[in-house]
Scaffold this motif. Structure first.
Motif, PDB file in Angstrom:
ATOM      1  N   SER A   1       0.861  -1.184   0.000  1.00 21.75           N
ATOM      2  CA  SER A   1       0.000   0.000   0.000  1.00 21.75           C
ATOM      3  C   SER A   1       0.898   1.235   0.000  1.00 21.75           C
ATOM      4  CB  SER A   1      -0.865   0.047   1.258  1.00 21.75           C
ATOM      5  OG  SER A   1      -1.655  -1.118   1.349  1.00 21.75           O
ATOM      6  N   PHE A   2       0.560   2.212  -0.811  1.00 19.03           N
ATOM      7  CA  PHE A   2       1.264   3.497  -0.772  1.00 19.03           C
ATOM      8  C   PHE A   2       0.476   4.513  -1.570  1.00 19.03           C
ATOM      9  CE2 PHE A   2       2.879   3.693  -5.086  1.00 19.03           C
ATOM     10  CZ  PHE A   2       2.951   2.356  -5.467  1.00 19.03           C
ATOM     11  N   THR A   3       0.824   5.767  -1.405  1.00 18.19           N
ATOM     12  CA  THR A   3       0.170   6.814  -2.192  1.00 18.19           C
ATOM     13  C   THR A   3       1.214   7.780  -2.726  1.00 18.19           C
ATOM     14  OG1 THR A   3      -0.098   8.179  -0.225  1.00 18.19           O
ATOM     15  CG2 THR A   3      -1.963   6.788  -0.821  1.00 18.19           C
ATOM     16  N   VAL A   4       0.878   8.436  -3.822  1.00 15.16           N
ATOM     17  CA  VAL A   4       1.747   9.461  -4.402  1.00 15.16           C
ATOM     18  C   VAL A   4       0.890  10.696  -4.636  1.00 15.16           C
ATOM     19  CG1 VAL A   4       3.225  10.072  -6.341  1.00 15.16           C
ATOM     20  CG2 VAL A   4       3.181   7.708  -5.531  1.00 15.16           C
ATOM     21  N   LYS A   5       1.419  11.857  -4.244  1.00 11.94           N
ATOM     22  CA  LYS A   5       0.659  13.105  -4.391  1.00 11.94           C
ATOM     23  C   LYS A   5       0.878  13.694  -5.778  1.00 11.94           C
ATOM     24  CE  LYS A   5      -0.467  14.554   0.076  1.00 11.94           C
ATOM     25  NZ  LYS A   5      -0.309  13.202   0.611  1.00 11.94           N
ATOM     26  N   PRO A   6      -0.107  14.441  -6.275  1.00  7.67           N
ATOM     27  CA  PRO A   6       0.074  15.079  -7.578  1.00  7.67           C
ATOM     28  C   PRO A   6       1.310  15.982  -7.562  1.00  7.67           C
ATOM     29  CG  PRO A   6      -2.175  15.387  -6.777  1.00  7.67           C
ATOM     30  CD  PRO A   6      -1.401  14.773  -5.672  1.00  7.67           C
ATOM     31  N   GLY A   7       2.099  15.915  -8.621  1.00  7.28           N
ATOM     32  CA  GLY A   7       3.264  16.774  -8.724  1.00  7.28           C
ATOM     33  C   GLY A   7       4.480  16.277  -7.979  1.00  7.28           C
ATOM     34  N   GLU A   8       4.368  15.089  -7.385  1.00  7.72           N
ATOM     35  CA  GLU A   8       5.493  14.552  -6.640  1.00  7.72           C
ATOM     36  C   GLU A   8       6.462  13.836  -7.584  1.00  7.72           C
ATOM     37  OE1 GLU A   8       5.411  12.940  -2.084  1.00  7.72           O
ATOM     38  OE2 GLU A   8       4.165  11.904  -3.522  1.00  7.72           O
ATOM     39  N   ILE A   9       7.747  13.780  -7.185  1.00 11.36           N
ATOM     40  CA  ILE A   9       8.704  12.918  -7.872  1.00 11.36           C
ATOM     41  C   ILE A   9       9.015  11.770  -6.920  1.00 11.36           C
ATOM     42  CG2 ILE A   9      10.979  12.726  -8.928  1.00 11.36           C
ATOM     43  CD1 ILE A   9      10.860  15.572  -9.730  1.00 11.36           C
ATOM     44  N   PHE A  10       8.619  10.578  -7.323  1.00 11.54           N
ATOM     45  CA  PHE A  10       8.593   9.441  -6.419  1.00 11.54           C
ATOM     46  C   PHE A  10       9.505   8.345  -6.952  1.00 11.54           C
ATOM     47  CE2 PHE A  10       6.680   5.540  -4.720  1.00 11.54           C
ATOM     48  CZ  PHE A  10       6.427   5.897  -3.401  1.00 11.54           C
TER      49      PHE A  10
ATOM     50  N   LEU B   1       9.672  19.590 -16.579  1.00 18.54           N
ATOM     51  CA  LEU B   1       8.301  19.164 -16.873  1.00 18.54           C
ATOM     52  C   LEU B   1       7.485  19.089 -15.590  1.00 18.54           C
ATOM     53  CD1 LEU B   1       7.097  18.332 -19.609  1.00 18.54           C
ATOM     54  CD2 LEU B   1       7.424  15.952 -18.956  1.00 18.54           C
ATOM     55  N   ASN B   2       8.125  18.567 -14.556  1.00 20.87           N
ATOM     56  CA  ASN B   2       7.477  18.427 -13.258  1.00 20.87           C
ATOM     57  C   ASN B   2       7.111  19.786 -12.683  1.00 20.87           C
ATOM     58  OD1 ASN B   2       8.427  18.485 -10.102  1.00 20.87           O
ATOM     59  ND2 ASN B   2       7.027  16.793 -10.557  1.00 20.87           N
ATOM     60  N   LYS B   3       8.033  20.721 -12.803  1.00 18.34           N
ATOM     61  CA  LYS B   3       7.820  22.037 -12.216  1.00 18.34           C
ATOM     62  C   LYS B   3       6.817  22.851 -13.017  1.00 18.34           C
ATOM     63  CE  LYS B   3      11.363  23.657  -9.538  1.00 18.34           C
ATOM     64  NZ  LYS B   3      12.792  23.466  -9.786  1.00 18.34           N
ATOM     65  N   GLU B   4       6.996  22.846 -14.357  1.00 17.79           N
ATOM     66  CA  GLU B   4       6.178  23.730 -15.183  1.00 17.79           C
ATOM     67  C   GLU B   4       4.782  23.182 -15.443  1.00 17.79           C
ATOM     68  OE1 GLU B   4       8.473  24.549 -18.651  1.00 17.79           O
ATOM     69  OE2 GLU B   4       9.915  25.782 -17.550  1.00 17.79           O
ATOM     70  N   GLU B   5       4.667  21.870 -15.582  1.00 17.31           N
ATOM     71  CA  GLU B   5       3.356  21.320 -15.928  1.00 17.31           C
ATOM     72  C   GLU B   5       2.791  20.435 -14.825  1.00 17.31           C
ATOM     73  OE1 GLU B   5       2.928  19.894 -19.883  1.00 17.31           O
ATOM     74  OE2 GLU B   5       4.525  21.166 -20.662  1.00 17.31           O
ATOM     75  N   GLY B   6       3.516  20.343 -13.715  1.00 22.84           N
ATOM     76  CA  GLY B   6       3.011  19.564 -12.588  1.00 22.84           C
ATOM     77  C   GLY B   6       2.901  18.076 -12.841  1.00 22.84           C
ATOM     78  N   VAL B   7       3.703  17.578 -13.799  1.00 22.81           N
ATOM     79  CA  VAL B   7       3.661  16.147 -14.103  1.00 22.81           C
ATOM     80  C   VAL B   7       4.233  15.353 -12.923  1.00 22.81           C
ATOM     81  CG1 VAL B   7       4.576  14.352 -15.624  1.00 22.81           C
ATOM     82  CG2 VAL B   7       3.866  16.553 -16.568  1.00 22.81           C
ATOM     83  N   THR B   8       3.481  14.374 -12.455  1.00 23.54           N
ATOM     84  CA  THR B   8       3.964  13.489 -11.405  1.00 23.54           C
ATOM     85  C   THR B   8       4.936  12.489 -12.020  1.00 23.54           C
ATOM     86  OG1 THR B   8       1.772  13.638 -10.418  1.00 23.54           O
ATOM     87  CG2 THR B   8       3.227  11.909  -9.584  1.00 23.54           C
ATOM     88  N   VAL B   9       6.065  12.269 -11.358  1.00 27.86           N
ATOM     89  CA  VAL B   9       7.061  11.347 -11.900  1.00 27.86           C
ATOM     90  C   VAL B   9       7.230  10.167 -10.951  1.00 27.86           C
ATOM     91  CG1 VAL B   9       9.463  11.071 -12.620  1.00 27.86           C
ATOM     92  CG2 VAL B   9       8.269  13.224 -13.073  1.00 27.86           C
ATOM     93  N   PHE B  10       7.061   8.967 -11.505  1.00 26.26           N
ATOM     94  CA  PHE B  10       7.205   7.739 -10.724  1.00 26.26           C
ATOM     95  C   PHE B  10       8.297   6.934 -11.404  1.00 26.26           C
ATOM     96  CE2 PHE B  10       6.462   3.422  -9.542  1.00 26.26           C
ATOM     97  CZ  PHE B  10       5.710   3.394  -8.381  1.00 26.26           C
ATOM     98  N   PHE B  11       9.438   6.756 -10.739  1.00 26.32           N
ATOM     99  CA  PHE B  11      10.519   6.062 -11.444  1.00 26.32           C
ATOM    100  C   PHE B  11      11.208   5.011 -10.591  1.00 26.32           C
ATOM    101  CE2 PHE B  11      14.569   7.814  -9.824  1.00 26.32           C
ATOM    102  CZ  PHE B  11      14.110   8.884  -9.062  1.00 26.32           C
TER     103      PHE B  11
END
Ligand SMILES: Nc1ncnc2c1ncn2[C@@H]1O[C@H](COP(=O)(O)OP(=O)(O)OP(=O)(O)O)[C@@H](O)[C@H]1O
Ligand SMILES: [Mg+2]
Lengths: 248, 266
Positions: free
Chosen positions: B24-33, B181-191
């Motif tokens: 179980s886990f969650t990721v917030k919008p705009g986070e780099i995870f 991309l993350n900063k300007e468009e708020g793209v969440t990054v999961f890597f």
């Protein structure tokens, strides 16, 4: 629409670029046409059945279509193996459209292949009795091509590796081809064989081609095209369902 | 919406073997995870379940508010992905692979053509755009996959070991691009990655998974605090244990890389 188009285009580009596949898939039908056509021609004539090359040509056109079509459908296995399938499976478009695009692409290739074999058959002396019926004949070719591409796609969707491919070729395509009346007349067969040929969709495709090109059908064009259309719809439905359920 | 990714008690079994075991886990919008773990920990399997490629055995997933099982279409509209394994069409040219992706993702023509040129320049493949992908080296293919992944700008970007086999130059510029991309468009990054420095530098939050279970999750400082270590690498080793396993993992990683390079040269 753009999904269907781009998938279709991809199939055509890949085909056009693999010259060895084009040559290879023309060689086999040509060999059948020449070896059988000349080898069995005199026997056929003596049996009172007329010119064997003429009789055989539509069958060989059907053969090249079924082989090319199933092979195109089965490309799903290759795409899975080489990873490209993933790219299409996560795209935000309906998998139904992806499947339809692939199938139409494969069917276009198979139809082209059928037309080329038809033209090649003119060299050893095959002549359609009425050139005006060429257009409906090509439509029948396309219908047969869609039918078998969809079948190939349906089967490939549930197979996960290359081994399945040989299985399909040996236990599905070969019997479908040999039991279709591509090589022998469907009339006057032993009852058991006659029954089997009636369950082979390719029989109806080749019969329709003989009707249109030689005026020598057995089942009648109406029955031929209805059977082809219904079976095509069934395979398209099955193929798109199984394709949409693919997991990687 | 509170969380862009919500995973609850997610499990995937292959036969008896639990590749992903009740996570179980969650990721917030705009986070780099960052999703870290040794080889075979279950990272790629988790990503496959999040991205509609694989059905879970049990548990639930919400991505951008949608359930991948009930509404795969809406989920697919929400993310982009760079796969760990190759996913290019070798028989098409580099440009055709990009164009194909752009059309599938509905990127409007003018924007598509502009971005294709921009991104292919960015990964230094513009001059090779007319080459068939099968003539590319392993690293060139990887660069093309990354450029392709960036062609559309989704809500969530999944990157499964994107930097594997890449030279440091490309690696750096890729992360710069993604951060922008993350900063300007708020793209969440999961890597995912096996380079710990990379994760430490880029990620705002980190989860560590081993044997299909999440064994630690939090900000870098939190992980360091919990394990009483000073670097992510140390923390990772402490959490995932035995040095032998790690050597094995290292060897497997090298093998895979060699394999990729070999495949690229074939
Ligand atoms: N289709 C499958 N069938 C059976 N087992 C599988 C399948 N896919 C993955 N596994 C197993 O599940 C486990 C997790 O695999 P996964 O690919 O998720 O690992 P990972 O964390 O991505 O590792 P890596 O760092 O090597 O990429 C592995 O033990 C793998 O062997
Ligand atoms: Mg992985």
């Amino acid at each position: 629409m753009s999904t269907i188009y781009i998938m279709w285009l991809r199939e055509l580009k890949r085909y056009w670029r693999s010259k060895s596949r084009i040559v290879g898939s023309l060689g086999q039908p040509l060999l059948f046409l020449l070896a059988l056509g000349y080898g069995m021609g005199s026997v056929f004539q003596r049996a009172g059945e007329g010119n064997y090359i003429n009789f055989l040509a539509p069958g060989i056109v059907g053969m090249s279509i079924i082989f090319t079509a199933v092979f195109s459908g089965v490309q799903v296995i290759w795409d899975r193996q080489f990873g490209f399938l993933k790219e299409t499976m996560v795209a935000p478009v309906s998998r139904f459209n992806i499947m339809i695009g692939r199938t139409l692409g494969g069917a276009t290739i198979a139809t082209l292949q059928g037309v080329v074999v038809f033209l090649l058959a003119l060299i050893p002396g095959f002549r359609p009795y009425n050139w005006a019926l060429m257009l409906p004949a090509v439509l029948v070719m396309f219908l047969v091509a869609v039918l078998f591409t969809a079948l190939g796609t349906a089967i490939a969707s549930v197979l996960s590796d290359m081994q399945g491919f040989q299985l399909i070729m040996n236990f599905l395509v070969m019997p479908l081809f040999f039991l279709s009346g591509a090589l022998f007349p469907l009339s006057g067969l032993p009852a058991a064989l006659s029954l089997v040929t009636k369950f082979d969709p390719l029989s109806y495709g080749i019969d329709a081609l003989r009707e249109l090109l030689l005026n020598q059908g057995v089942f009648g064009l109406g029955l031929d095209t209805s059977v082809l259309a219904v079976v095509t719809l069934i395979f398209l439905a099955a193929g798109s369902y199984l394709f949409s359920k693919i997991q990687i | 919406m509170d969380n862009i990714i919500e995973v609850l008690e997610l499990t995937k079994r292959f036969g008896d073997f639990a590749a992903v075991d009740n996570i179980s886990f969650t990721v917030k919008p705009g986070e780099i995870f960052a999703f870290l773990g040794p080889n075979g920990a279950g990272k790629s399997t988790t990503i496959k379940m999040l991205t509609t490629l694989l059905a879970s055995t049990s548990g639930s997933v919400r991505l951008n508010g949608y359930n991948p099982v009930n509404s795969p279409g809406l989920v697919r509209r929400s993310f982009g992905i760079v796969f760990q394994d190759p996913s290019l069409d070798d028989e098409l040219t580099a440009w055709e692979n990009m164009e194909f992706h752009g059309v599938l993702y509905g990127v409007e023509k003018k924007l598509r053509r502009r971005r294709i040129e921009e991104l292919m320049n960015f990964v230094e493949l513009w001059d090779r755009r007319k080459s068939l992908v099968k003539q590319f080296s392993g690293g060139m293919k990887r660069r093309l996959e990354i450029a392709r992944g960036l062609l559309h700008h989704p809500k969530v970007m999944f990157l499964d070991e994107p930097t594997l086999g890449l030279d440091p130059q490309t690696r750096n510029s890729m992360w710069t691009y993604l951060q922008k991309l993350n900063k300007e468009e708020g793209v969440t990054v999961f890597f995912t990655t096996h380079y710990m420095e990379e994760a430490a530098k880029i990620a705002q939050r980190i989860a560590i998974i081993d044997h299909g279970r999440i064994i630690a999750i939090g900000k870098l400082e939190e992980l360091l605090g919990e394990t009483q270590t000073t670097s992510l690498e140390e923390a990772f080793l402490k959490l995932t244990g035995s040095t032998i396993r790690d050597e094995e993992a290292g060897a497997a990683d090298q093998m895979r890389m060699r394999h990729q390079v070999w495949r690229g040269r074939r």
